[in-house]
Scaffold this motif. Structure first.
Motif, PDB file in Angstrom:
ATOM      1  N   VAL A  90      31.164  48.821  41.469  1.00 26.52           N
ATOM      2  CA  VAL A  90      31.017  47.529  40.809  1.00 26.52           C
ATOM      3  C   VAL A  90      31.014  46.443  41.872  1.00 26.52           C
ATOM      4  O   VAL A  90      31.590  46.593  42.949  1.00 26.52           O
ATOM      5  CB  VAL A  90      32.148  47.268  39.792  1.00 26.52           C
ATOM      6  N   THR A  91      30.340  45.352  41.563  1.00 21.64           N
ATOM      7  CA  THR A  91      30.223  44.263  42.529  1.00 21.64           C
ATOM      8  C   THR A  91      30.950  43.026  42.015  1.00 21.64           C
ATOM      9  O   THR A  91      31.496  43.014  40.909  1.00 21.64           O
ATOM     10  CB  THR A  91      28.749  43.943  42.821  1.00 21.64           C
ATOM     11  N   ASP A  92      30.941  41.971  42.834  1.00 23.53           N
ATOM     12  CA  ASP A  92      31.642  40.742  42.474  1.00 23.53           C
ATOM     13  C   ASP A  92      31.087  39.599  43.316  1.00 23.53           C
ATOM     14  O   ASP A  92      30.727  39.802  44.480  1.00 23.53           O
ATOM     15  CB  ASP A  92      33.139  40.885  42.734  1.00 23.53           C
ATOM     16  N   PHE A  93      31.005  38.395  42.728  1.00 13.00           N
ATOM     17  CA  PHE A  93      30.479  37.236  43.454  1.00 13.00           C
ATOM     18  C   PHE A  93      31.445  36.049  43.384  1.00 13.00           C
ATOM     19  O   PHE A  93      31.037  34.900  43.457  1.00 13.00           O
ATOM     20  CB  PHE A  93      29.129  36.822  42.872  1.00 13.00           C
ATOM     21  N   THR A  94      32.722  36.342  43.247  1.00 11.36           N
ATOM     22  CA  THR A  94      33.711  35.276  43.097  1.00 11.36           C
ATOM     23  C   THR A  94      34.108  34.693  44.451  1.00 11.36           C
ATOM     24  O   THR A  94      34.453  35.447  45.367  1.00 11.36           O
ATOM     25  CB  THR A  94      34.983  35.824  42.414  1.00 11.36           C
ATOM     26  N   PRO A  95      34.069  33.362  44.617  1.00 13.20           N
ATOM     27  CA  PRO A  95      34.568  32.761  45.860  1.00 13.20           C
ATOM     28  C   PRO A  95      36.012  33.196  46.106  1.00 13.20           C
ATOM     29  O   PRO A  95      36.801  33.349  45.162  1.00 13.20           O
ATOM     30  CB  PRO A  95      34.483  31.257  45.583  1.00 13.20           C
TER      31      PRO A  95
END
Length: 249
Positions: A90-95
């Motif tokens: 799974v991926t994530d793009f949270t600062p």
């Protein structure tokens, strides 16, 4: 049974589906595993229509009880597991400053603990056979880093180091462990999410890739099939970059 049995995780679509099809083409019986077995139906149908052997399996790779139940099904229907492709992720793009403990733990549960559990549960079959192939799918972001993707890229970095250590520990039993970090592969959930989020024009992206084309899931699958073959028996603990030259080591 004379054929080899493989489990491919995250195999309902994209790279996992391509690896499943390619291994089946090589005569391997494939357990196509994803969170929901119903999502694997299309991949299984393609394999069976081509004359191969495959079953759909549902499991949460981060949950040991779920994995154990899946392995019972695989062993009952296909036999002992000798090939494992750890592709689920799974991926994530949270600062970074907005990340929560829960989000961090979720990314690592799937991307790192999932590999730990699947590998540990399949290992007895491989040791008993004196032969095994494990291919971990990481990411080129593990090599380069990525903005707003710290938990994802660092978890994939863990996959690289796990691969090196597993290769050294499992080698005496005839088990090889290698790692493929894909880069810029079309048709995967993660790559499309990246492109949509960062709005990178294709022509700009291609300028970062020496071969001047995007990757395809089959590019990864071809490398994976070789690493699962007898021909690669002297290759272990390696990171085989399949990225068109975007990362040069």
């Amino acid at each position: 049974m004379s054929y080899k049995v493989a489990i491919v995780t995250g195999a309902a679509a994209g790279i996992g589906a391509a690896c499943s099809r390619r291994l089946a083409k090589e005569g391997v019986a494939v357990a196509v595993l994803d969170l929901d077995a119903e999502r694997c139906a299309d991949t299984v149908k393609v394999i069976k229509d081509a004359g191969g052997t495959a079953i759909a399996v549902g499991a949460d790779v981060s949950n040991r009880a779920s994995v154990k139940a899946a392995l019972e099904q695989v062993r009952e229907q296909l036999g002992p597991v000798s090939i494992l492709v750890n592709n689920a992720g799974v991926t994530d793009f949270t600062p970074f400053e907005e990340l929560t403990d829960e989000r961090w733990d979720f990314i690592y549960a799937v991307n790192v603990r999932g590999i730990f559990i699947l590998t540990q549960e399949c290992l007895p079959d491989m040791k008993a056979a004196g032969w095994g192939r494990i291919v971990n799918i990481s990411s080129s972001s593990a090599q380069t880093g990525a903005i707003n993707m710290i938990p994802y890229s660092s978890s994939k970095g863990a996959v690289v180091t796990m691969t090196r250590s597993m290769a050294q520990e499992f080698g005496p039993w005839g088990i090889t462990v290698n790692n493929i970090p894909p880069g810029s592969v079309m048709g995967t959930i993660m790559s499309e999410a990246n492109r949509e989020r960062f709005q990178i024009p294709t022509e700009v992206l291609l300028q970062t890739i020496p071969v001047r084309r995007m990757g395809e899931p089959d590019d990864i699958a071809n490398a994976c099939a070789w690493l699962c073959d007898e021909r690669s028996g002297y290759v272990t603990g390696q990171t085989i970059g399949v990225n068109g030259g975007r990362v040069v080591t």
